[in-house]
Design a protein around this motif. Structure first.
Motif, PDB file in Angstrom:
ATOM      1  N   VAL A 199       0.586  -1.239  -0.073  1.00 23.19           N
ATOM      2  CA  VAL A 199       0.077  -0.128   0.083  1.00 23.19           C
ATOM      3  C   VAL A 199       0.737   1.284   0.017  1.00 23.19           C
ATOM      4  CG1 VAL A 199      -2.003  -1.125   0.956  1.00 23.19           C
ATOM      5  CG2 VAL A 199      -0.224   0.080   2.330  1.00 23.19           C
ATOM      6  N   ALA A 200       2.131   1.191   0.000  1.00 23.85           N
ATOM      7  CA  ALA A 200       3.099   2.205   0.352  1.00 23.85           C
ATOM      8  C   ALA A 200       3.142   3.226  -0.882  1.00 23.85           C
ATOM      9  CB  ALA A 200       4.431   1.928   0.543  1.00 23.85           C
ATOM     10  N   ASP A 201       2.633   2.653  -2.018  1.00 22.91           N
ATOM     11  CA  ASP A 201       2.904   3.171  -3.348  1.00 22.91           C
ATOM     12  C   ASP A 201       1.327   3.879  -3.789  1.00 22.91           C
ATOM     13  OD1 ASP A 201       1.582   0.685  -3.835  1.00 22.91           O
ATOM     14  OD2 ASP A 201       1.945   0.885  -6.059  1.00 22.91           O
ATOM     15  N   LEU A 202       0.414   3.694  -2.669  1.00 19.58           N
ATOM     16  CA  LEU A 202      -0.858   4.387  -2.968  1.00 19.58           C
ATOM     17  C   LEU A 202      -0.891   5.824  -2.511  1.00 19.58           C
ATOM     18  CD1 LEU A 202      -3.015   1.565  -2.217  1.00 19.58           C
ATOM     19  CD2 LEU A 202      -2.167   2.050  -4.357  1.00 19.58           C
ATOM     20  N   LEU A 203      -0.565   6.773  -3.662  1.00 18.82           N
ATOM     21  CA  LEU A 203      -0.288   8.047  -3.315  1.00 18.82           C
ATOM     22  C   LEU A 203      -1.068   9.305  -3.966  1.00 18.82           C
ATOM     23  CD1 LEU A 203       3.496   7.831  -3.467  1.00 18.82           C
ATOM     24  CD2 LEU A 203       2.380   7.749  -1.285  1.00 18.82           C
ATOM     25  N   GLY A 204      -2.325   8.651  -4.189  1.00 19.97           N
ATOM     26  CA  GLY A 204      -3.276   9.539  -5.015  1.00 19.97           C
ATOM     27  C   GLY A 204      -4.740   9.670  -4.417  1.00 19.97           C
ATOM     28  N   ASN A 258       3.400   6.866   7.758  1.00 22.03           N
ATOM     29  CA  ASN A 258       4.609   7.102   6.950  1.00 22.03           C
ATOM     30  C   ASN A 258       4.073   7.963   5.723  1.00 22.03           C
ATOM     31  OD1 ASN A 258       3.407   4.829   6.188  1.00 22.03           O
ATOM     32  ND2 ASN A 258       5.434   3.653   6.443  1.00 22.03           N
ATOM     33  N   THR A 259       3.301   7.485   5.173  1.00 22.86           N
ATOM     34  CA  THR A 259       2.719   8.316   3.974  1.00 22.86           C
ATOM     35  C   THR A 259       1.645   9.127   3.962  1.00 22.86           C
ATOM     36  OG1 THR A 259       0.987   6.951   3.210  1.00 22.86           O
ATOM     37  CG2 THR A 259       3.254   6.096   2.429  1.00 22.86           C
ATOM     38  N   GLY A 260       0.969   9.199   5.058  1.00 21.71           N
ATOM     39  CA  GLY A 260      -0.211   9.966   5.604  1.00 21.71           C
ATOM     40  C   GLY A 260      -1.525   9.475   4.830  1.00 21.71           C
ATOM     41  N   LEU A 282      11.691  10.271   8.997  1.00 21.90           N
ATOM     42  CA  LEU A 282      11.426   8.771   8.982  1.00 21.90           C
ATOM     43  C   LEU A 282      12.391   7.966   8.031  1.00 21.90           C
ATOM     44  CD1 LEU A 282       7.691   9.256   7.714  1.00 21.90           C
ATOM     45  CD2 LEU A 282       8.306   9.064  10.203  1.00 21.90           C
ATOM     46  N   ASP A 283      12.508   6.994   8.625  1.00 22.00           N
ATOM     47  CA  ASP A 283      13.409   5.865   7.861  1.00 22.00           C
ATOM     48  C   ASP A 283      12.842   5.336   6.843  1.00 22.00           C
ATOM     49  OD1 ASP A 283      15.552   6.433   9.864  1.00 22.00           O
ATOM     50  OD2 ASP A 283      14.844   4.537  11.298  1.00 22.00           O
ATOM     51  N   ASP A 284      11.600   4.694   6.590  1.00 24.40           N
ATOM     52  CA  ASP A 284      11.068   3.863   5.564  1.00 24.40           C
ATOM     53  C   ASP A 284       9.773   4.513   5.110  1.00 24.40           C
ATOM     54  OD1 ASP A 284      10.875   2.244   3.525  1.00 24.40           O
ATOM     55  OD2 ASP A 284      10.370   0.632   4.688  1.00 24.40           O
ATOM     56  N   PRO A 285       9.644   5.297   4.260  1.00 22.55           N
ATOM     57  CA  PRO A 285      10.670   6.141   3.307  1.00 22.55           C
ATOM     58  C   PRO A 285      11.513   7.089   3.997  1.00 22.55           C
ATOM     59  CG  PRO A 285       8.516   7.122   2.717  1.00 22.55           C
ATOM     60  CD  PRO A 285       8.327   5.882   3.784  1.00 22.55           C
ATOM     61  N   HIS A 286      12.831   7.225   3.563  1.00 24.82           N
ATOM     62  CA  HIS A 286      13.656   8.164   4.100  1.00 24.82           C
ATOM     63  C   HIS A 286      13.049   9.404   3.701  1.00 24.82           C
ATOM     64  CE1 HIS A 286      18.193   9.396   5.351  1.00 24.82           C
ATOM     65  NE2 HIS A 286      17.236   9.563   6.594  1.00 24.82           N
ATOM     66  N   CYS A 287      12.450  10.176   4.645  1.00 26.60           N
ATOM     67  CA  CYS A 287      11.863  11.629   4.225  1.00 26.60           C
ATOM     68  C   CYS A 287      11.558  12.404   5.646  1.00 26.60           C
ATOM     69  CB  CYS A 287      10.673  11.266   3.319  1.00 26.60           C
ATOM     70  SG  CYS A 287       9.459  10.573   4.440  1.00 26.60           S
ATOM     71  N   LEU A 288      10.948  13.503   5.258  1.00 25.96           N
ATOM     72  CA  LEU A 288      10.555  14.225   6.669  1.00 25.96           C
ATOM     73  C   LEU A 288       8.926  14.296   6.735  1.00 25.96           C
ATOM     74  CD1 LEU A 288      12.786  17.212   5.399  1.00 25.96           C
ATOM     75  CD2 LEU A 288      13.117  16.315   7.568  1.00 25.96           C
ATOM     76  N   ARG A 289       8.528  14.474   8.093  1.00 27.98           N
ATOM     77  CA  ARG A 289       7.165  14.290   8.195  1.00 27.98           C
ATOM     78  C   ARG A 289       6.790  15.573   9.038  1.00 27.98           C
ATOM     79  NH1 ARG A 289       4.304   9.660  11.864  1.00 27.98           N
ATOM     80  NH2 ARG A 289       4.913  11.371  13.224  1.00 27.98           N
TER      81      ARG A 289
END
Length: 387
Positions: free
Chosen positions: A132-137, A169-171, A358-365
């Motif tokens: 589900v991590a790639d569901l960004l729409g 992580n993705t929100g 965040l570590d996975d994905p390596h980003c900011l939140r």
């Protein structure tokens, strides 16, 4: 008005705060309620016949209050110290058989994942992944894709599905009630475990919590309650089928020299002595949030602020938001090209602006709540632009 709530948060007086998804600041009146409860317990007890009615009233009042937020009867709600213990204690008590499959999304928190891995190791279970991590729409596309992928990943051996309500992580928000409905038609009717760490206090949870088998939450994030207190809603079949795992006197219907039976409701997954004054603190925080509007009205405010931040990040040529559309809640995850997230956190912190990496994905939140102002968001956007 949110300004009234904000005025009770001393943590916001000297910093620009975007870490509600890690821990929400505690209102002054909630701290006062905790202190008052401590004082009452000491005056009445702490271990006398007079103190127990106060202890029972304080915990029962919060149980009833939270049950309304969860949309379940109070007997389906158990207190826990945190989300992980709330999820794991009933999970480990379910009747597993070697070869059962645990279908876990690829956006689950490491604490729950680690518990599932150890359970699989001990019981001879099989772990599989729901992507589900790639569901960004959009929400409609996400919901459709989740149900389609779930259908593809389910097998005759699937016995449990683990899927957070609001992905940390993705929100993105997951269609929990629809997932539960789909699982009900599976031959084995797999249990559904939902990590609600980011959802209680951020989005309406009634439909999801009522549909899940295990729905664990904490009070110290978006509810701005004290750390060390959470709750888990359990389905009737989990209460019926699961055995207690970590056992203490609160698991029992009464104390009788070891002859007592376990509670017949969710309280069988409570353990022993806990900090009752925390119940008074969380109770007060819930009242403060309710005074700001319904769960839907509060979510609209949160979305307004997260959308403002999301739009501002689009204007930064070095910024890339994970979600392709404005966030459905208050979590805004993003990258700054060429910048190490941990160094960005450090440099922003030196300016009194706090978010996390965040570590996975390596980003900011960054997290926006009803107390977040446009001026604070502009301050963050300006600091990021300066990079």
């Amino acid at each position: 008005m949110p300004a009234d709530f904000r005025a009770q948060l001393p943590a916001l007086a000297n910093k620009t705060y975007f870490n509600y998804g890690g821990q929400g600041p505690l209102p002054s009146s909630s701290l006062e309620a905790i202190t008052a409860a401590w004082c009452t317990i000491q005056e009445l007890g702490p271990f006398t016949g007079e103190v127990w009615p106060f202890v029972e009233q304080t915990s029962s009042q919060l149980r009833q209050h939270l049950a309304g937020w969860f949309g379940v009867p109070a007997h389906r709600l158990a207190f826990s110290e945190n989300v992980t213990s709330g999820c794991v204690l009933p999970l480990w008590g379910l009747p597993w058989q070697a070869g059962d499959e645990l279908l876990i999304s690829d956006c689950e928190h490491p604490g729950v994942v680690a518990a599932c891995r150890e359970l699989a190791h001990r019981q001879g279970l099989v772990l599989t992944t729901l992507p589900v991590a790639d569901l960004l729409g959009t929400a409609d596309d996400t919901n459709k894709q989740v149900l389609q992928r779930l259908d593809r990943q389910l097998s005759p051996a699937t016995r449990l599905v683990v899927l957070s309500h609001l992905l940390w992580n993705t929100g993105q928000v997951m269609p929990i009630a629809a997932v539960a409905g789909q699982l009900s038609s599976h031959p084995k009717q797999p249990w559904l475990l939902v990590d609600g760490a980011q959802s209680l206090g951020a989005i309406p949870i009634e439909a999801a919590a009522a549909a899940a088998d295990i729905y664990g939450c904490t009070g110290h994030k978006w509810c701005c309650g004290p750390e060390g207190l959470g709750a888990v809603a359990l389905s009737e079949r989990v209460v019926r089928e699961a055995r207690p795992t970590l056992i203490g006197w609160r698991s029992l219907s009464h104390e009788a020299s070891g002859q007592s039976e376990f509670h017949t409701d969710s309280r069988r997954f409570e353990v022993a002595t806990s900090c009752i004054p925390l119940c008074a603190g969380l109770e007060q925080s819930l009242h403060l949030l309710e005074a700001e509007g319904t769960a839907e009205e509060r979510l609209a405010l949160i979305q307004q602020r997260s959308g403002y931040l999301w739009q501002g990040l689009q204007a930064n040529p070095r910024a890339r938001t994970l979600l392709e559309v404005p966030p459905p809640a208050g979590l805004v995850s993003f990258e700054i090209s060429g910048e190490d997230p941990e160094m960005v956190v450090k440099r922003l912190g030196e300016q009194g602006i706090w978010l996390r990496s965040l570590d996975d994905p390596h980003c900011l939140r960054a997290c926006t709540h009803i107390t977040t102002t446009e001026a604070e968001i502009d301050q963050l956007l300006g600091a990021l632009q300066a990079f």
